[in-house]
Design a protein around this motif. Structure first.
Motif, mmCIF file in Angstrom:
data_model
loop_
_atom_site.group_PDB
_atom_site.id
_atom_site.type_symbol
_atom_site.label_atom_id
_atom_site.label_comp_id
_atom_site.label_asym_id
_atom_site.label_seq_id
_atom_site.Cartn_x
_atom_site.Cartn_y
_atom_site.Cartn_z
ATOM 1 N N LEU A 160 -10.709 -13.898 10.236
ATOM 2 C CA LEU A 160 -9.891 -14.776 10.031
ATOM 3 C C LEU A 160 -8.437 -14.385 10.435
ATOM 4 C CD1 LEU A 160 -11.475 -15.904 6.367
ATOM 5 C CD2 LEU A 160 -11.189 -17.327 8.767
ATOM 6 N N LEU A 161 -8.182 -13.108 9.964
ATOM 7 C CA LEU A 161 -6.588 -12.703 10.294
ATOM 8 C C LEU A 161 -6.362 -12.727 11.809
ATOM 9 C CD1 LEU A 161 -6.365 -10.022 7.710
ATOM 10 C CD2 LEU A 161 -5.197 -12.121 7.727
ATOM 11 N N GLY A 162 -7.369 -12.360 12.679
ATOM 12 C CA GLY A 162 -7.355 -12.501 14.023
ATOM 13 C C GLY A 162 -7.147 -13.864 14.567
ATOM 14 N N PHE A 163 -8.006 -14.774 14.213
ATOM 15 C CA PHE A 163 -7.580 -15.983 14.364
ATOM 16 C C PHE A 163 -6.339 -16.771 14.155
ATOM 17 C CE2 PHE A 163 -8.400 -20.682 13.361
ATOM 18 C CZ PHE A 163 -8.610 -21.042 14.644
ATOM 19 N N SER A 164 -5.943 -16.422 12.918
ATOM 20 C CA SER A 164 -4.546 -16.619 12.295
ATOM 21 C C SER A 164 -3.517 -16.301 13.224
ATOM 22 C CB SER A 164 -4.281 -16.618 10.898
ATOM 23 O OG SER A 164 -3.137 -16.735 10.623
ATOM 24 N N SER A 165 -3.775 -14.816 13.366
ATOM 25 C CA SER A 165 -2.698 -14.347 14.382
ATOM 26 C C SER A 165 -2.620 -14.851 15.631
ATOM 27 C CB SER A 165 -3.146 -12.759 14.375
ATOM 28 O OG SER A 165 -1.882 -12.068 15.393
ATOM 29 N N ALA A 166 -3.782 -15.207 16.379
ATOM 30 C CA ALA A 166 -3.834 -15.535 17.840
ATOM 31 C C ALA A 166 -3.355 -17.103 17.717
ATOM 32 C CB ALA A 166 -5.252 -15.958 18.288
ATOM 33 N N GLN A 167 -3.342 -18.010 16.702
ATOM 34 C CA GLN A 167 -2.607 -19.248 16.704
ATOM 35 C C GLN A 167 -1.217 -19.007 16.499
ATOM 36 O OE1 GLN A 167 -4.650 -21.357 13.330
ATOM 37 N NE2 GLN A 167 -5.410 -22.503 14.541
ATOM 38 N N TYR A 168 -0.750 -18.097 15.753
ATOM 39 C CA TYR A 168 0.634 -17.839 15.537
ATOM 40 C C TYR A 168 1.243 -17.229 16.944
ATOM 41 C CZ TYR A 168 4.820 -17.119 13.016
ATOM 42 O OH TYR A 168 6.220 -16.923 12.517
ATOM 43 N N GLU A 169 0.649 -16.541 17.433
ATOM 44 C CA GLU A 169 1.093 -16.061 18.741
ATOM 45 C C GLU A 169 1.202 -16.859 19.845
ATOM 46 O OE1 GLU A 169 -0.979 -12.518 19.584
ATOM 47 O OE2 GLU A 169 -0.340 -11.287 18.264
ATOM 48 N N ASN A 170 0.567 -18.132 19.751
ATOM 49 C CA ASN A 170 0.366 -19.192 20.924
ATOM 50 C C ASN A 170 1.276 -20.213 20.496
ATOM 51 O OD1 ASN A 170 -1.333 -17.859 22.358
ATOM 52 N ND2 ASN A 170 -3.309 -18.851 21.406
#
Length: 427
Positions: A11-21
């Motif tokens: 979940l954290l990885g998915f959230s971080s990927a969304q934020y980085e994009n």
């Protein structure tokens, strides 16, 4: 427990990927991509231009974004790693993407990175003053700012202009025909109504709103080379930047004395970007860039005709078909073929008349490439510019070349450049 930890990591990885994009442009949120696989963020060029009110053009395999008179240019490639490594534009997903941080540096935009999400915005600007002037019968309003800004025409009569990102404005007297109001994009300026539609001219930190179609004097643009930290060539105590400015000031007086309108790219020891010099070059019927080199010989360069701008070629195609009223305006920005080379030969000949040996040739210099008029770069020898008398003689010869090119009566003969005197080093 192990499953819970794994789920949290996902979940954290998915959230971080969304934020980085994410990419925040002004008040809009869009997507950032990373074609080089590193931390270099790219954003959609057209959306960035729309969100910040920038000028936008895609032509000839390049994309151009502009803020006021400043232009940022990127060549376009479909190779992602190459785009990232060379700060080029990247064509993908049906759009053109530009490196966000490089664009900000080129145009003086605000850039920061919030926990991996790039943020791009206009820096707040201030309208310093609004001045009204007449030039050859044309009505002009001079808008002076403290930085580069984008101005867009919202309506013709009365003229309404959006001053994008301009958050501070001067006080306007109650009885003034000019009105200023704050808006969500910055400020809006309304000028008095008139009979002619206005058009905008962008100069560094200045926008000119002009209307009317008078018989205007010929505009000559002088470009004293170098300036500021860029000294140019230094010989002894003499710096190229000082000699070119001194020469330009002398030449300006001679040209204005004959009724010509003269504009200079710098009036003091200041740095002027190459793109800005080219922007000035596009305005004049005659453009003369001044440089100096060690020795006595001079070189005079014009731009090769085979590499002229498509805009210039199109203008030449339209000239024979243009009605007389509009033709006079078009001719101000589109010189006949061979004009620059003819002007260069005239400069070389005038210098020869004061015993300064000069060689005329062609060179694909960027500062000359944007001019539709007769554009020439003259590189004078230090020996002919070393003294004030020498600079007077060279200025006289250059003025004579300008008058001859424009078909004006030749002035009185200029004196030959005197021989340099020992110890005469003050520019």
């Amino acid at each position: 427990m192990r499953r819970l930890i794994l789920l949290l990591i996902l979940l954290l990885g998915f959230s971080s990927a969304q934020y980085e994009n994410r990419l925040l442009v002004g008040f809009q949120e869009t997507q950032a991509i990373y074609p080089g696989g590193d931390s270099t963020a790219f954003g959609p060029a057209q959306l960035i231009a729309q969100a910040l009110g920038l000028g936008y053009l895609e032509a000839g395999g390049r994309v151009y974004l502009s803020l006021g008179s400043t232009v940022s240019s990127f060549f376009i490639t479909e190779d992602g790693p190459r785009a990232a490594s060379r700060a080029a534009a990247y064509r993908a997903q049906g759009s053109v993407w530009v490196p966000v941080q490089q664009l900000a540096a080129n145009l003086g935009l605000l850039y920061r990175n919030d926990y991996g999400a790039p943020v791009l915005a206009l820096k707040p600007a201030r309208l310093v003053e609004v001045k009204r002037a007449n030039a050859g019968g044309a009505e002009r309003y001079l808008l002076n700012f403290d930085r580069e800004v984008q101005v867009q025409l919202l309506a013709n009569n009365p003229p309404r202009l959006a001053l994008i990102g301009v958050t501070a404005t001067p006080d306007v007297p109650p009885n003034s025909p000019v009105t200023l109001t704050k808006t969500e994009w910055g400020s809006e300026l309304t000028l008095p109504a008139g009979n002619d539609p206005p058009h905008l001219i962008f100069l560094p930190r200045q926008v000119i709103v002009e209307r009317g179609n008078p018989a205007q004097p010929t505009l000559v643009v002088l470009d004293p080379g170098h300036g500021g930290e860029d000294t140019g060539v230094v010989v002894g105590k003499l710096a190229e930047k000082d000699l070119t400015l001194s020469l330009a000031q002398r030449l300006q007086k001679l040209l204005e004395a004959r009724g010509l309108e003269v504009m200079t790219t710098r009036k003091s020891d200041a740095s002027v970007p190459l793109l800005t010099r080219a922007q000035y070059a596009s305005l004049g019927q005659v453009f003369l860039s001044l440089h100096a080199a060690a020795g006595a010989q001079a070189h005079v360069y014009s731009y090769p005709e085979v590499q002229t701008l498509r805009l210039l070629e199109k203008g030449r195609e339209l000239l024979p078909k243009t009605p007389a009223a509009q033709k006079a305006v078009l001719e101000r920005y589109v010189a006949p073929p061979g004009s620059a080379a003819r002007f260069a030969q005239g400069v070389a000949g005038a210098l020869a008349g004061i015993a300064v040996k000069a060689q005329a040739s062609e060179d694909a210099m960027y500062v000359l490439s944007q001019s539709g008029g007769a554009a020439v770069l003259a590189e004078l020898g230090f020996e002919s510019l070393r003294t004030a008398q020498g600079r007077d003689a060279v200025a006289g010869a250059l003025a004579q070349a300008v008058f001859s090119y424009l078909g004006l009566p030749s002035p009185a003969p200029v004196p030959s450049a005197p021989q340099p005197q020992p110890g005469a080093t003050k520019p």
